[in-house]
Write an enzyme that holds these catalytic residues in place. Structure first.
Site, PDB file in Angstrom:
ATOM      1  N   CYS A 154       3.242  41.742 -69.220  1.00 36.57           N
ATOM      2  CA  CYS A 154       4.947  41.434 -69.686  1.00 36.57           C
ATOM      3  C   CYS A 154       4.827  39.516 -70.561  1.00 36.57           C
ATOM      4  CB  CYS A 154       5.852  41.442 -69.550  1.00 36.57           C
ATOM      5  SG  CYS A 154       6.378  40.158 -68.299  1.00 36.57           S
ATOM      6  N   CYS A 182       8.324  42.169 -78.608  1.00 36.66           N
ATOM      7  CA  CYS A 182       9.259  42.814 -77.510  1.00 36.66           C
ATOM      8  C   CYS A 182       9.149  42.120 -76.274  1.00 36.66           C
ATOM      9  CB  CYS A 182       9.370  44.391 -77.479  1.00 36.66           C
ATOM     10  SG  CYS A 182      10.649  45.184 -76.362  1.00 36.66           S
ATOM     11  N   CYS A 205       8.615  51.818 -71.436  1.00 34.44           N
ATOM     12  CA  CYS A 205       6.783  51.173 -71.215  1.00 34.44           C
ATOM     13  C   CYS A 205       6.342  51.798 -69.713  1.00 34.44           C
ATOM     14  CB  CYS A 205       6.645  50.317 -71.352  1.00 34.44           C
ATOM     15  SG  CYS A 205       7.561  49.469 -72.733  1.00 34.44           S
ATOM     16  N   CYS A 239      10.380  48.556 -68.206  1.00 33.53           N
ATOM     17  CA  CYS A 239      11.455  49.182 -68.731  1.00 33.53           C
ATOM     18  C   CYS A 239      10.925  50.432 -68.969  1.00 33.53           C
ATOM     19  CB  CYS A 239      11.551  48.524 -70.267  1.00 33.53           C
ATOM     20  SG  CYS A 239      11.634  47.036 -70.172  1.00 33.53           S
TER      21      CYS A 239
HETATM   22  S1  ADX Z   1       5.128  42.041 -65.163  1.00 30.42           S
HETATM   23  O1  ADX Z   1       5.104  41.132 -66.098  1.00 30.42           O
HETATM   24  O2  ADX Z   1       4.841  43.579 -64.881  1.00 30.42           O
HETATM   25  O3  ADX Z   1       6.539  42.627 -65.599  1.00 30.42           O
HETATM   26  P1  ADX Z   1       6.081  43.335 -62.684  1.00 30.42           P
HETATM   27  O4  ADX Z   1       6.016  44.239 -62.661  1.00 30.42           O
HETATM   28  O5  ADX Z   1       4.387  43.020 -61.742  1.00 30.42           O
HETATM   29  O6  ADX Z   1       5.233  42.264 -63.426  1.00 30.42           O
HETATM   30  O7  ADX Z   1       6.671  41.789 -61.656  1.00 30.42           O
HETATM   31  C1  ADX Z   1       6.126  40.991 -60.778  1.00 30.42           C
HETATM   32  C2  ADX Z   1       7.085  40.016 -60.496  1.00 30.42           C
HETATM   33  O8  ADX Z   1       7.875  39.804 -61.989  1.00 30.42           O
HETATM   34  C3  ADX Z   1       8.546  40.681 -60.268  1.00 30.42           C
HETATM   35  O9  ADX Z   1       7.980  40.971 -58.563  1.00 30.42           O
HETATM   36  C4  ADX Z   1       9.379  39.620 -60.268  1.00 30.42           C
HETATM   37  O10 ADX Z   1       9.741  38.684 -59.760  1.00 30.42           O
HETATM   38  C5  ADX Z   1       8.830  39.720 -61.582  1.00 30.42           C
HETATM   39  N1  ADX Z   1       9.734  40.029 -62.925  1.00 30.42           N
HETATM   40  C6  ADX Z   1       9.374  41.165 -63.010  1.00 30.42           C
HETATM   41  N2  ADX Z   1      10.627  42.220 -64.563  1.00 30.42           N
HETATM   42  C7  ADX Z   1      11.451  41.281 -63.613  1.00 30.42           C
HETATM   43  C8  ADX Z   1      12.838  41.104 -64.251  1.00 30.42           C
HETATM   44  N3  ADX Z   1      12.990  42.706 -65.129  1.00 30.42           N
HETATM   45  N4  ADX Z   1      13.978  40.994 -63.409  1.00 30.42           N
HETATM   46  C9  ADX Z   1      13.459  39.866 -62.836  1.00 30.42           C
HETATM   47  N5  ADX Z   1      12.146  39.617 -62.535  1.00 30.42           N
HETATM   48  C10 ADX Z   1      10.750  40.545 -62.904  1.00 30.42           C
HETATM   49 FE1  SF4 Z   2      10.346  45.814 -74.647  1.00 30.12          FE
HETATM   50 FE2  SF4 Z   2       8.412  47.399 -73.231  1.00 30.12          FE
HETATM   51 FE3  SF4 Z   2       8.005  44.772 -72.981  1.00 30.12          FE
HETATM   52 FE4  SF4 Z   2      10.582  46.409 -71.928  1.00 30.12          FE
HETATM   53  S1  SF4 Z   2       8.335  46.003 -71.487  1.00 30.12           S
HETATM   54  S2  SF4 Z   2      10.713  44.692 -72.893  1.00 30.12           S
HETATM   55  S3  SF4 Z   2      10.425  47.957 -73.315  1.00 30.12           S
HETATM   56  S4  SF4 Z   2       7.971  46.071 -74.587  1.00 30.12           S
END
Ligand code: ADX
Ligand code: SF4
Length: 337
Positions: A327, A214, A302, A299
């Site tokens: 992610c 996802c 999650c 999200c």
């Molecule tokens: S994640 O890998 O777990 O999703 P995290 O939420 O710690 O990352 O965010 C780390 C950095 O990744 C953030 O400071 C930002 O720079 C970038 N980032 C994470 N999610 C996003 C998003 N949805 N849009 C743009 N940048 C993002």
């Molecule tokens: Fe999908 Fe959860 Fe990843 Fe968001 S954080 S893209 S809902 S698996």
């Protein structure tokens, strides 16, 4: 996986199927890496080498190309075939987006380490201007935007709208846009890939088979598009966000997954309290969820509020192992082979 090839190039993954009907572990890992990086859609065909059938098509391809391990990758183009025995080499040579100019030739990266976060940002923006994009989603990222705005240099900002963010996060994005009078490129997932996932597995597949598929569709693939043509990008990652996955985070590195663009983590050596002190001292806007016990916010399905004594990433994908709670936006850039 792509159903039709969009160019004259055909990319084939040859996988080994065990007698149990499952793919071998290495094949499953290679597929997960491709999905994590949003690259699975760029595989045109999967060909199986069945453990129980030495005449299966995958065995025939292995014999034809003198390969004895699985998985391997074939890239057919203009009558020539390139063979890759490592998924990382395959990604690096065939799937990385070329940056306009390789960042490595332009800036002394080691010289960024001893600087403060605002100085790092200023130096990088003086060099790249709006060819440098700030990845914005959380509290740290608004600190980056605030520091970038203070330099007077130009820069760009993008946000990956997974379609599953909290209402508070959408309100926060708009607040930041207005507060800094900054353009924010809001990237949506590829509609066809998302529709295929949801019709095959439903809206909560990440609870059953992990978040990578996802996230690959909703975050990692759009990230590739957001960075197209960029020569540098910045994230708000910090080392102390996760002892399991971010301990060795560099202040800057070349991002092989995105054409060797410069990836800057200006806050790598800041703590959470440094970030929040900056937010309070500079009156920086933040997501309303932080006042309700949320710390690291992704999200909605999650992410949950943090419980007393928990580490901040414990509230992200809490049903999975701590070492898997990334992610895919920030997978370590692995070396060749
Ligand atoms: S994640 O890998 O777990 O999703 P995290 O939420 O710690 O990352 O965010 C780390 C950095 O990744 C953030 O400071 C930002 O720079 C970038 N980032 C994470 N999610 C996003 C998003 N949805 N849009 C743009 N940048 C993002
Ligand atoms: Fe999908 Fe959860 Fe990843 Fe968001 S954080 S893209 S809902 S698996």
């Amino acid at each position: 996986m792509a159903t039709t090839s969009t160019s004259d190039v055909r990319r084939i993954m040859v996988k080994k199927r065990l007698a149990s009907g499952r793919p071998c572990d290495k094949c499953a890992q290679a597929e997960a890496i491709l999905r994590d990086r949003g690259l699975w859609e760029r595989i045109d065909d999967v060909v199986w080498a069945d453990e129980t059938d030495p005449k299966s098509p995958g065995h025939a391809l292995a014999a034809e190309h003198g390969v004895t391990i699985a998985p391997f990758f074939l890239v057919e183009s203009a009558g020539a075939v390139n063979v890759y025995k490592s998924v990382l080499s395959f990604i690096k040579k065939e799937l990385s987006e070329p940056a306009t100019v390789r960042a490595s030739t332009e800036l002394d990266l080691a010289a960024l380490d001893p600087l403060s976060p605002p100085e790092r940002i200023e130096r990088v923006l003086k060099h790249y201007g709006s060819d440098c994009a700030i990845a914005f989603s959380g509290a740290e990222d608004v600190v980056l935007i605030d520091m970038a705005a203070n330099t007077g240099q130009s820069f760009s900002v993008f946000c990956l709208d997974t379609g599953r963010l909290h209402p508070e996060t959408y309100a926060f994005i708009e607040r930041v846009r207005e507060h800094y009078r900054v353009g924010i490129d809001v990237m949506s997932p590829n509609a066809a890939a998302l529709e295929a996932l949801v019709s095959e597995k439903g809206l909560f597949s990440f609870r059953q088979d992990g978040h990578h598929e996802c996230c690959g569709i909703r975050k990692v693939e759009p990230l590739g598009r957001a960075l197209r043509g960029k020569r540098a990008w910045m994230t708000g990652q910090r080392r102390d966000q996760s002892p399991a996955t971010r301990d060795g985070l560099a202040v800057s590195a070349l991002d092989a997954a995105h054409g060797d663009a410069l990836k800057l983590n200006p806050l790598a050596d800041w703590s959470s309290s440094d970030v929040w002190k900056y937010i309070r001292d500079h009156d920086v806007p933040y997501n309303a969820l932080h006042d309700r016990g949320y710390v690291s916010i992704g999200c909605e399905p999650c992410t949950r509020a943090l419980r007393p004594g928990e580490h901040e990433r414990a509230a992200r994908w809490w049903w999975e192992d701590a070492t898997k709670r990334e992610c895919g936006l920030h997978l370590p850039v692995a070396s060749d082979d």
